[in-house]
Scaffold this active site. Structure first.
Site, PDB file in Angstrom:
ATOM      1  N   HIS A 131      43.454  53.961  91.185  1.00  0.00           N
ATOM      2  CA  HIS A 131      42.800  52.809  90.553  1.00  0.00           C
ATOM      3  C   HIS A 131      41.348  52.733  91.046  1.00  0.00           C
ATOM      4  O   HIS A 131      41.086  52.878  92.247  1.00  0.00           O
ATOM      5  CB  HIS A 131      43.490  51.498  90.949  1.00  0.00           C
ATOM      6  CG  HIS A 131      44.858  51.311  90.355  1.00  0.00           C
ATOM      7  ND1 HIS A 131      45.438  52.178  89.460  1.00  0.00           N
ATOM      8  CD2 HIS A 131      45.768  50.308  90.549  1.00  0.00           C
ATOM      9  CE1 HIS A 131      46.638  51.731  89.124  1.00  0.00           C
ATOM     10  NE2 HIS A 131      46.862  50.604  89.769  1.00  0.00           N
ATOM     11  N   ASN A 179      46.847  54.161  93.983  1.00  0.00           N
ATOM     12  CA  ASN A 179      47.714  52.988  93.803  1.00  0.00           C
ATOM     13  C   ASN A 179      49.119  53.203  94.340  1.00  0.00           C
ATOM     14  O   ASN A 179      49.780  52.251  94.749  1.00  0.00           O
ATOM     15  CB  ASN A 179      47.796  52.613  92.311  1.00  0.00           C
ATOM     16  CG  ASN A 179      48.114  53.800  91.418  1.00  0.00           C
ATOM     17  OD1 ASN A 179      47.354  54.774  91.394  1.00  0.00           O
ATOM     18  ND2 ASN A 179      49.205  53.736  90.693  1.00  0.00           N
ATOM     19  N   SER A 238      50.129  55.526  86.244  1.00  0.00           N
ATOM     20  CA  SER A 238      51.249  55.507  87.194  1.00  0.00           C
ATOM     21  C   SER A 238      51.490  54.109  87.757  1.00  0.00           C
ATOM     22  O   SER A 238      52.589  53.811  88.213  1.00  0.00           O
ATOM     23  CB  SER A 238      50.981  56.490  88.340  1.00  0.00           C
ATOM     24  OG  SER A 238      49.788  56.114  89.010  1.00  0.00           O
ATOM     25  N   CYS A 292      48.703  46.289  93.868  1.00  0.00           N
ATOM     26  CA  CYS A 292      47.962  47.518  94.220  1.00  0.00           C
ATOM     27  C   CYS A 292      46.439  47.344  94.126  1.00  0.00           C
ATOM     28  O   CYS A 292      45.705  47.726  95.038  1.00  0.00           O
ATOM     29  CB  CYS A 292      48.431  48.678  93.360  1.00  0.00           C
ATOM     30  SG  CYS A 292      48.665  48.266  91.627  1.00  0.00           S
ATOM     31  N   LYS A 345      46.950  37.761  89.508  1.00  0.00           N
ATOM     32  CA  LYS A 345      47.409  38.243  90.819  1.00  0.00           C
ATOM     33  C   LYS A 345      46.214  38.533  91.722  1.00  0.00           C
ATOM     34  O   LYS A 345      46.229  38.222  92.915  1.00  0.00           O
ATOM     35  CB  LYS A 345      48.200  39.551  90.665  1.00  0.00           C
ATOM     36  CG  LYS A 345      49.611  39.399  90.163  1.00  0.00           C
ATOM     37  CD  LYS A 345      50.233  40.796  90.011  1.00  0.00           C
ATOM     38  CE  LYS A 345      51.336  40.805  88.983  1.00  0.00           C
ATOM     39  NZ  LYS A 345      51.755  42.177  88.625  1.00  0.00           N
TER      40      LYS A 345
END
Ligand SMILES: NC(=O)c1ccc[n+]([C@@H]2O[C@H](COP(=O)([O-])OP(=O)(O)OC[C@H]3O[C@@H](n4cnc5c(N)ncnc54)[C@H](OP(=O)(O)O)[C@@H]3O)[C@@H](O)[C@H]2O)c1
Length: 322
Positions: free
Chosen positions: A232, A305, A157, A127, A203
């Site tokens: 985010h 996100n 979340s 995300c 990532k």
């Protein structure tokens, strides 16, 4: 032509948003198969119709055209090949296949051509990586990017439903997080790695290089979890390859699909979680020259996100397949 769609993890935060986005975008769903553990919700609604949610049974995998997986990392490893065997292209939201060179990792506005390489499974990126790369891509195309230094401010979340309950119920001791998340910041997301970085930070580096097909781009990320429900935010400082004019930077970002420049700090105009919640676009503010690097540029990026960071990007990939 109608499309037979499966959603594995249909009752999760991302799974339910995939249902909502399929509906909003009028995706031509002909038949819908929903799966979850069987221990939670037994049905979901799609276009007003009650659809049963079943546990997956390896012996009863339905014939489908597209199967969205949003059920953690292990479930797609166990079941995605069964769905592919029965005709589906799997779009997986988890990290299970993202680093597999044979599996495309797609942000439709950036590398849609990778869809041609899909042999049954497509990975949806992390995300924060999707949200960060959307506004950076037009900058990358015109000026080149040597280095990215990113600090994320990620909502709860992003870690799923149980994590959100830690915040909503102010659980202390918490069930999901190592510490209470309410009124706190946890400066670590994912697994700790020997390098000192976390798996989430790794990532952002590996996936950025794969999506851009550019192993030379250097990425250093620090990821933190904040007591925010959705959205985010990412503070980014870049070292560009070529010098630039800040108005040209704004113009390039502004004209890129899916991105909105929202940048008038003197009148409080910059994106923040409550502002971008449930929006598909990624918002950018605080765009400025950064004095630390030659050709340095800083900005503040915010995106939902669950939408562009997960469900919307996944449904856009499905639209590419159509
Ligand atoms: N949240 C985000 O911002 C975000 C962003 C990008 C990617 N992702 C990825 O998307 C996936 C889902 O995330 P989420 O936030 O939606 O998590 P979540 O709210 O915790 O939902 C998890 C879903 O997986 C289902 N599930 C768990 N074990 C299962 C099993 N054995 N068989 C079938 N279904 C099972 C759950 O079913 P029950 O309801 O029955 O328990 C639920 O539907 C994860 O892989 C995550 O890495 C999440």
């Amino acid at each position: 032509m109608g499309v037979r769609v499966a959603i594995v993890g249909a009752t999760g935060i991302v799974g339910e948003k995939i249902l909502a986005v399929l509906d909003e975008r009028n995706f031509p769903v002909e038949k819908l198969f929903l799966f979850a553990t069987g221990a939670g919700k037994t049905h979901e609604y799609f276009k007003g119709e009650k659809i049963p949610v079943n546990p997956i049974d390896k012996t009863k995998i339905p014939e489908t055209d597209i199967a969205f997986f949003s059920a953690g990392t292990e479930i797609p490893k166990i079941y995605s090949k069964d769905f592919v065997k029965n005709g589906a292209v799997v779009i997986d939201n988890s990290p299970a296949f993202r680093e597999d060179e044979a599996i495309p990792l797609i942000v439709p506005e950036i590398n849609p051509e990778q869809i041609k390489k899909a042999k049954g499974i497509i990975a949806n990126p992390n995300c924060s990586t999707i949200i960060m790369l959307l506004p950076l891509y037009p900058v990358y195309l015109r000026w080149g990017i040597k280095k990215i230094i990113a600090s994320t401010y990620q909502s709860v979340s992003g870690a799923g439903r149980e994590a959100l309950l830690d915040l909503d119920k102010k659980r202390n001791p918490p069930y999901f997080f190592p510490f209470e998340i309410d009124k706190n910041i946890i400066p670590h997301i994912g697994k700790p790695l020997e390098s000192g970085f976390s798996s989430e930070e790794r990532k952002m580096r590996i996936e950025t290089q794969k999506i851009l097909s550019d192993k030379t781009i250097k990425v250093s990320a620090t990821c933190a979890r904040l007591p925010v429900r959705f959205g985010h935010c990412i503070s980014v400082t870049l070292k560009l390859k070529h010098n630039f004019n800040i108005d040209d930077i704004r113009g390039e970002i502004e004209s890129f699909t899916g991105v909105v420049v929202y940048d008038k700090p003197d009148c409080g105009k910059y994106p923040y979680p409550l502002f971008i919640e449930d929006k598909d676009e990624v918002y950018v503010g605080r765009i400025r020259i950064d004095p630390v690097f030659k050709n340095g540029l800083s900005m503040w990026i915010a995106g939902d996100n669950i939408r562009k960071g997960a469900a919307t990007n996944a449904v856009q990939i499905a639209e590419l397949l159509l």
